[in-house]
Scaffold this active site. Structure first.
Site, short mmCIF file in Angstrom:
data_model
loop_
_atom_site.label_atom_id
_atom_site.label_comp_id
_atom_site.label_asym_id
_atom_site.label_seq_id
_atom_site.Cartn_x
_atom_site.Cartn_y
_atom_site.Cartn_z
N ASP A 1 -3.38 8.31 7.39
CA ASP A 1 -2.18 8.43 6.88
C ASP A 1 -1.02 8.32 8.05
OD1 ASP A 1 -0.03 7.83 4.94
OD2 ASP A 1 -0.04 9.79 4.01
N ARG B 1 6.70 -1.00 10.78
CA ARG B 1 5.78 -0.31 10.32
C ARG B 1 4.49 -1.12 10.45
NH1 ARG B 1 6.37 3.28 6.18
NH2 ARG B 1 4.25 2.45 5.27
N HIS C 1 0.51 -0.12 11.73
CA HIS C 1 -0.78 -0.49 11.34
C HIS C 1 -1.89 -1.21 12.11
CE1 HIS C 1 0.61 0.65 7.18
NE2 HIS C 1 1.63 -0.30 6.85
N LEU D 1 -25.02 4.96 11.34
CA LEU D 1 -23.78 5.31 10.65
C LEU D 1 -23.64 4.30 9.59
CD1 LEU D 1 -21.12 7.28 10.39
CD2 LEU D 1 -20.15 5.11 11.84
N LEU E 1 -4.41 13.77 -2.73
CA LEU E 1 -5.41 13.02 -2.83
C LEU E 1 -5.16 11.52 -2.77
CD1 LEU E 1 -8.46 14.82 -4.97
CD2 LEU E 1 -7.94 14.91 -2.57
C1 IPE Z 1 -3.12 6.66 0.90
O1 IPE Z 1 -2.06 6.81 1.42
C2 IPE Z 1 -3.55 5.48 1.04
C3 IPE Z 1 -4.41 5.06 2.08
C4 IPE Z 1 -4.57 5.66 3.14
C5 IPE Z 1 -4.82 3.66 2.24
P1 IPE Z 1 -0.34 6.62 1.12
O2 IPE Z 1 0.58 6.60 2.08
O3 IPE Z 1 -0.40 5.30 0.16
O4 IPE Z 1 -0.26 7.72 0.08
P2 IPE Z 1 0.92 8.44 -0.73
O5 IPE Z 1 1.83 7.34 -1.02
O6 IPE Z 1 1.85 9.42 0.46
O7 IPE Z 1 0.52 9.27 -1.72
C1 IPE Z 2 -1.37 4.48 6.17
O1 IPE Z 2 -0.01 4.81 6.52
C2 IPE Z 2 -1.96 3.15 5.92
C3 IPE Z 2 -1.85 2.55 4.59
C4 IPE Z 2 -1.72 3.18 3.57
C5 IPE Z 2 -2.25 1.12 4.42
P1 IPE Z 2 1.06 4.70 5.94
O2 IPE Z 2 1.69 3.13 5.91
O3 IPE Z 2 1.11 4.98 4.45
O4 IPE Z 2 2.03 5.67 6.82
P2 IPE Z 2 3.41 6.41 6.35
O5 IPE Z 2 2.57 7.42 5.28
O6 IPE Z 2 4.14 5.65 5.69
O7 IPE Z 2 3.82 6.84 7.52
MG MG Z 3 1.45 6.99 3.54
#
Ligand code: IPE
Ligand code: IPE
Ligand code: MG
Length: 241
Positions: free
Chosen positions: A18, A31, A35, A129, A193
C-alpha cells in the site's frame, strides 16, 4: 536484534503493498507513477524473497474493491499488469520461481487472463519460491466462491455434508495447497486487512510499517522478519517454556 544468521525465516510471507498513491503525491507525480514504481519494487521483492529462502510470498496487487477507482487509474493498472507479466515470466524462470494467481480472473480482458495462465503453466515445475499474486482478489469473494463450489459438489453427490470440515472447506479456496501465512506485512501504516486473506490470516503475525510500498527494500523486509522472530506464537494455547 538477533543476528541474521540465527533468524527464523517465515515459510509464508503475505504482503499488502500500500502507499503507491501517497508516494507519487509526495513527489508531485500522478498516482500511476506510484504504481509503476510499485511494480519495480514487486520485481525486486520477488528476487530478494527467493534468495532469502522464503517458500511462499503472496502479494495483494488489486482488490475486488479497487474497481471503484477512476477509469484512468484502473486502466493504467491493467496496462502495468500487461507489461509486468511479461517481465515476471523472465524473472520467475531465472530465479526458479513458481507463479500462481489467486482471485477471480474472469473479470479481466482475455489477453490478461491468457498471460496469467501462461505464467502459471510455464513456471509450474519450478521448485523455489512460490509467488502468489492476488488480483481481483477479495477474501469474502473467495469464501463465497468456495462455498458455491462445495455446495455444487454436495448437490452432485460428490461430497456428503458431514464431510465438511475446516480442512475440506480450505481445499475449495483459491489457496488450496498453500500453507497459511506466518507473517503479514502491510506498508504505509494502515491498520486494517482491506478484505485480504480473511480465512488464511487467522493466526498470522501482523507487521505494519510506515514505509510506502515503492520505498520498500531488503532492509525493510529484514526488519519485519526480525520483529516476527520476537513474537510468541501461541495459536490459542499456553506457552510451556
Ligand atoms: C489494499 O489497499 C488493496 C491492495 C493493496 C491491492 P487499498 O489501498 O485498496 O486499501 P484501503 O482502501 O486503504 O483499505
Ligand atoms: C496500493 O497503493 C496499490 C493498489 C491498491 C493497487 P494505493 O494506490 O492504494 O496507494 P495509496 O493508499 O493511495 O497511497
Ligand atoms: Mg491504498
Amino acid at each position: 536484534m538477533e543476528s541474521k544468521e540465527t533468524m527464523v525465516i517465515p515459510e509464508h510471507v503475505a504482503l499488502i503493498l500500500d502507499g503507491n498513491g501517497r508516494w507519487a503525491k509526495k513527489r508531485g507525480l500522478p498516482r500511476t507513477m506510484g504504481h509503476k514504481e510499485g511494480c519495480v519494487t514487486v520485481e525486486k521483492t520477488v528476487e530478494i524473497a527467493a534468495r532469502m529462502g522464503i517458500r511462499y510470498l503472496t502479494v495483494y496487487g488489486f482488490s475486488t474493491e479497487n474497481w471503484k477507482r477512476s477509469v484512468e487509474e484502473v486502466g493504467a493498472l491493467m496496462q502495468l499488469f500487461r507489461f509486468y507479466m511479461v517481465r515476471l515470466l523472465k524473472i520467475a524462470k531465472a530465479n526458479n520461481v513458481r507463479v500462481k494467481m489467486i482471485g477471480e480472473r474472469s473479470r479481466f480482458d482475455k489477453d490478461i487472463v491468457d498471460g496469467i495462465n501462461r505464467l502459471e503453466r510455464e513456471t509450474r515445475d519450478n521448485t523455489g519460491l512460490t509467488f502468489v499474486i492476488a488480483v481481483n482478489y477479495g477474501g469474502r469473494d473467495e469464501i463465497v466462491r468456495a462455498a458455491r463450489k462445495l455446495a455444487a459438489d454436495v448437490e452432485a453427490g460428490i461430497r456428503n455434508k458431514d464431510e465438511i470440515t475446516e480442512q475440506t472447506f480450505a481445499s475449495y479456496l483459491d489457496t488450496a495447497d498453500i500453507p497459511d501465512p506466518d507473517l503479514l506485512i502491510r506498508t504505509s501504516g494502515e491498520l486494517r486487512l482491506s478484505n485480504y486473506l480473511l480465512w488464511q490470516l487467522a493466526y498470522t503475525e501482523i507487521y505494519v510499517t510506515d514505509c510506502l510500498w515503492p520505498d520498500f527494500n531488503k532492509e525493510e523486509l529484514e526488519k519485519a522478519i526480525a520483529a516476527y522472530n520476537k513474537r510468541d506464537r501461541r495459536f490459542g494455547g499456553v506457552k510451556t517454556t
